[in-house]
Each structure stands twice: as structure tokens, then as C-alpha cells.
Write a protein that holds these residues in place. Structure first.
Motif, mmCIF file in Angstrom:
data_model
loop_
_atom_site.group_PDB
_atom_site.id
_atom_site.type_symbol
_atom_site.label_atom_id
_atom_site.label_comp_id
_atom_site.label_asym_id
_atom_site.label_seq_id
_atom_site.Cartn_x
_atom_site.Cartn_y
_atom_site.Cartn_z
ATOM 1 N N UNK A 311 0.866 -1.190 0.000
ATOM 2 C CA UNK A 311 0.000 0.000 0.000
ATOM 3 C C UNK A 311 0.897 1.233 0.000
ATOM 4 N N UNK A 312 0.614 2.190 -0.885
ATOM 5 C CA UNK A 312 1.488 3.356 -1.040
ATOM 6 C C UNK A 312 0.693 4.641 -0.900
ATOM 7 N N UNK A 313 1.298 5.599 -0.191
ATOM 8 C CA UNK A 313 0.768 6.959 -0.160
ATOM 9 C C UNK A 313 1.954 7.907 -0.172
ATOM 10 N N UNK A 314 1.736 9.114 -0.607
ATOM 11 C CA UNK A 314 2.791 10.127 -0.584
ATOM 12 C C UNK A 314 2.197 11.416 -0.044
ATOM 13 N N UNK A 347 2.180 -3.998 3.957
ATOM 14 C CA UNK A 347 3.279 -3.043 4.114
ATOM 15 C C UNK A 347 2.803 -1.710 3.548
ATOM 16 N N UNK A 348 2.688 -0.720 4.400
ATOM 17 C CA UNK A 348 2.242 0.622 3.991
ATOM 18 C C UNK A 348 3.456 1.534 3.904
ATOM 19 N N UNK A 349 3.721 2.044 2.718
ATOM 20 C CA UNK A 349 4.861 2.937 2.489
ATOM 21 C C UNK A 349 4.331 4.345 2.277
ATOM 22 N N UNK A 350 4.758 5.272 3.135
ATOM 23 C CA UNK A 350 4.344 6.680 3.026
ATOM 24 C C UNK A 350 5.590 7.495 2.727
#
Length: 495
Positions: A311-314, A347-350
Motif C-alpha cells: 500500500x502506497x501513499x505520498x 506493508x504501507x509505504x508513506x
């Protein structure tokens, strides 16, 4: 006594000569004073004319020079990087001005037609009332921008990002008048609405900033904006005629192939071990990450069975994005997994930098999660599109301060055919189509429910998630270059 006639004549002649000499002296004195005072008036006028001529000096290269100005970090200004790249592709020599806190994309750094002029972020006085601190900061910025813009070669156009536009709008307008350059504003949002998030809508500085933007906006030669909703608002309430230039993904945003994913996870794993496998598989002739497995014999790469979902957010970690919503949703997701729901580990990548990052990292560290891991790396510009192209789902928490702009991160995600869950706000429908390319949520409960519904059965049978991705592949629209050529090039070519 009777005077001799000759003596009278001589005396008369002497008086006449004296009067003439006196008159001549007065005339000479008057002329001298006039010349001296005229010189005092003429010299500044001549100097002004010469200065104006120097500022407007036009050589054969002037029509092909452009300045792109950001009163912010160039590395975190992708849209302005795209502008600079597009101008260079059409033969312009571009001067790219802004802060250099983070590195721009390598395509910008290696482009011989783009020259980066780094300016420093200035501060006002460090003590005293906020108004004094802010006022002195603005004054120093005005002088800094004037020095940069008046000492560079004359530009055919100056393209300014807004916000931030205070004091850059006024300075660029003045320079464009003095130098005969076109002045183009690219409206990403309204600066005063962003200020209102921290100061309140009724704060004097916010009201001043709104009047400032309303005054200088109509003075630009051309205006660009990011949505049709903003275009209509500018026209109706600001008397500004703008051209909508939707954000479009650059060519670098695409799906990442498995071999490239594997190398990306290996690089990220050197700093963040969560990207690596927690089992040693090297002895079996395989090289593994948490997501991929590489056969060292034939060099082939495959997705790892039972891998976690990515899961990706920026974010820029600012007030207009409330990441506590995502953190609360991840807590609920973790409870779903602990309760036996058929959901993958997550796995959440911010990614990103910003003022509130430390605050949210403390919140992340305080969470007691068993099946969810959260990582907050800062990526190289070249690796950000690779990460999006490797992810399974994107999350956007951008809530427009004006309700009139769109999140560029979603545009980039769609360029990588990455479905998105996005928080609701006015005009989001211009980008996200619920049930087609993603979902829209209003609170943490809705987001948690959406994560659960989209990831059930992952990675084998995620029917809705797979359908969203297929829809994105089928509906790929314009890329940035074509969009820019269609909407911006005709404006600047008409000058």
C-alpha cells in the motif's frame, strides 16, 4: 554750470556700456543656473532611460528564453519540472529558479537547455511579533527575487507557480513590466486558503493574502489552472481568464516490471529491512525480497507466493492531509486480520518530506500492529515512479484547502495503473471515478472497509482491485507532453 556736450555724450555712453555689461552678466548667470539645474534633472532621466534600455535589451536569443520560478523546493515541484522540460523540448533555454532542498529528477539535472538557479529560503527577524517576522521575511525575499530576475538575461516569459505567490507575484509582475516579458501564473491552489488552515480564515494576514492574490492575478499575461472548477471560480470571482491544464503523468510513470521491482526492493531493503525476506533463500539458488524471488541460475524473477500487499501513499506532511485517518484505518485492518479475515499482511509505504512528519512518525511508533508494517522513506526521484508501479493499492489523503485543486499523486498513481482510495472533497470527481478506477471515502471506517473489500483473497482473487487496474490500462489518456503541447504551447507561441 553747463556741461560740455562731449562729456555728456561720453557719460551716456559709459552708463549704457555698464548697463549692457550688467545685463550680460545677469543673462550669463541665469543661463549657468538653468544649465546646472537642468543637468540635475536630466542626469537621472538619462540614467533611467539607459537602465530601462539595458533591462529591455533584446538579442536574437531573447524570444527563446524562459524562466520557471518556484518559491519552494524544486525537487518537490514535479509540475514545474514538467513545465521546464516541455519548454526545453520546444527550443527554450530555461532558467529554473527555486530552493534546492531536494534533488530534481535526473532528466532535469542532465538537460543542457535547463539551468538551475538555486535561491535560499530566507527568514525575517527572529524576535518580535509574528507580523514583524513575516514582514521582514517578505522584504528580504523581494530583494532576493529582484536581484535574481533583474540580473539574468531578458526572458521572453516568466512562469510562476502559485502558491506560494507572496511576494513572488508582485515581483514577477514588476520585472515583466520593466523587461517586457510575458507573465504566466500557474494556479495550483489559492495561497490564502492554505494559510487559513493554520491561521484561521479571519486572520489579518489571510485576508491580506487574499486581496493580494485577487489584485495581481488579473495582471498576468496568461493564467493556467489545474481543474475546470478552478477555471470557473477564477472567472466568476476573480475576473481571471484561465486555461485548464490538467496534471497528466509523465512518461516515467508506468507499471514496473518484476525484474525492476526486485532490484528496487533490494535497494530499499539496504536501508529499510522490511522490504527484504525474513528467510534466507540464497542457499537454494534463489534471491528473495518480501515481494519477489529471483532464480540466480536463469535470472528470472517471480512474485513471491503469500507475499504481503503493498500500500502506497505520498505526502508533503502538511495540514491539508490528515494522516491520522489512515493510521486509524490500518489499526482496524489489523484487527480484521487478527479476527481471522482472509487478508494479507500489509506493508504501507508513506513517502515524502514536510513539517508534520516528525509528529506522525511518533504516532506510528506508538501503534501496536501485528499484521501491518508502516515505513516512511524518502525516495530518489527516479525510484518514486518505480515504487508506484510496483504497488497494489494507493491511498490519497489530500483534502484541498480551496476545494478546487486535484492531487497530483493520484495522477501519477493512475499513470502507473495503480487503483486509488481517495478522501472525498469538491471536484475530486474530475479525476477519481468511484467503482471504475478507485474508491472514495469520507472517514477512517469507510477506508478500513474499502481496504478489507479490495484485499480479501489477495493475491489470488481480488476481483474489484484487478478490475480497477484493467480499467486504468484500458483508459490511459494523454501524457503530460501532449497535454502541454495542446494547451500551453499555443498561448506562449502567440506572444
Amino acid at each position: 554750470m553747463t556741461r560740455h556736450p562731449e562729456i555728456q555724450t561720453n557719460m551716456a555712453a559709459h552708463v549704457s556700456s555698464s548697463a549692457l555689461l550688467a545685463g550680460s552678466a545677469l543673462v550669463a548667470a541665469g543661463l549657468s543656473w538653468f544649465c546646472a539645474s537642468g543637468l540635475l534633472v536630466a542626469l537621472p532621466a538619462v540614467a533611467f532611460v539607459l537602465l530601462a534600455a539595458a533591462l529591455r535589451w533584446r538579442d536574437e536569443e531573447t524570444p527563446r528564453r524562459a524562466c520557471v520560478l518556484v518559491l519552494g523546493d524544486l525537487g518537490r515541484s514535479p509540475r514545474m519540472q514538467y513545465h521546464a522540460s516541455s519548454l526545453s523540448k520546444h527550443g527554450y533555454d530555461v532558467t529554473f529558479v527555486g530552493f534546492l532542498d531536494s534533488k530534481p529528477h535526473v532528466d532535469i539535472l542532465t538537460n543542457k537547455k535547463i539551468r538551475i538557479v538555486a535561491i535560499s529560503e530566507v527568514r525575517g527577524v527572529l524576535v518580535g511579533p509574528k507580523l514583524l517576522k513575516y514582514g521582514t521575511k517578505v522584504l528580504v525575499q523581494v530583494l532576493q527575487l529582484l536581484l535574481v530576475l533583474l540580473t539574468m538575461k531578458r526572458q521572453a516569459l516568466i512562469l510562476l507557480q502559485n502558491p506560494p505567490g507572496l511576494p513572488a507575484m508582485a515581483v514577477v509582475w514588476l520585472v515583466s513590466v520593466l523587461r517586457g516579458s510575458s507573465f504566466v501564473i500557474d494556479w495550483h491552489n489559492y495561497g490564502f486558503t492554505i494559510m487559513a488552515l493554520s491561521l484561521g480564515a479571519k486572520h489579518p494576514l489571510v485576508r491580506l493574502a487574499e486581496r493580494y492574490e485577487r489584485f495581481f492575478g488579473p495582471l498576468a499575461t496568461h493564467n493556467l489552472c489545474v481543474t475546470e472548477a478552478m477555471k470557473e471560480d477564477l472567472k466568476k470571482n476573480w475576473k481571471v481568464k484561465a486555461t485548464t491544464l490538467y496534471d497528466r503523468p509523465a512518461a516515467i510513470f508506468r507499471e514496473t516490471q518484476l525484474p525492476e521491482q526486485h532490484e528496487l526492493f533490494r535497494r530499499l531493503g539496504a536501508v529499510h529491512p522490511i522490504f527484504l525476506s525474513n528467510r534466507s533463500e540464497e542457499d537454494g539458488g534463489k534471491q528473495a525480497t518480501a515481494f519477489t524471488v529471483k532464480d540466480l541460475a536463469n535470472r528470472s524473477v517471480a512474485s513471491r507466493p503469500g507475499r504481503p500487499a503493498l500500500l502506497v501513499s505520498s505526502t508533503s506532511w502538511t495540514e491539508d492531509e490528515d494522516f491520522s485517518v489512515l493510521l486509524a484505518a490500518l489499526e482496524e485492518y489489523d484487527e480484521f486480520v487478527r479476527g481471522g479475515a482472509p487478508l494479507p499482511h500489509l506493508l504501507c509505504v508513506i513517502t515524502g518530506k514536510g513539517p508534520l512528519k516528525t509528529h506522525y512518525c511518533r504516532l506510528i511508533d506508538s501503534l501496536q500492529l501485528q499484521h501491518v508494517h508502516i515505513c516512511t522513506p524518502w525516495l530518489e526521484p527516479e525510484d518514486y515512479p518505480r515504487l508506484l508501479g510496483s504497488a497494489d493499492l494507493g491511498v490519497c489523503l489530500h483534502k484541498s484547502s480551496s476545494g478546487l485543486d486535484l492531487p497530483m499523486k493520484v495522477v501519477d498513481m493512475f499513470g502507473c495503473c495503480l487503483p486509488v482510495c481517495a478522501v472525498h472533497f469538491h471536484c475530486l470527481q474530475e479525476l477519481v471515478q468511484p467503482g471504475v478506477n478507485g474508491l472514495v471515502f469520507r472517514d477512517q471506517q469507510q477506508l478500513a472497509a474499502q481496504l478489507k473489500s479490495l484485499l480479501e483473497g489477495f493475491p489470488g482473487s481480488c476481483t474489484r482491485l484487478d478490475q480497477f487496474r484493467r480499467n486504468l490500462r484500458a483508459s490511459r489518456g494523454q501524457r503530460w507532453d501532449d497535454n502541454w503541447d495542446q494547451n500551453v504551447l499555443p498561448l506562449i507561441s502567440a506572444e
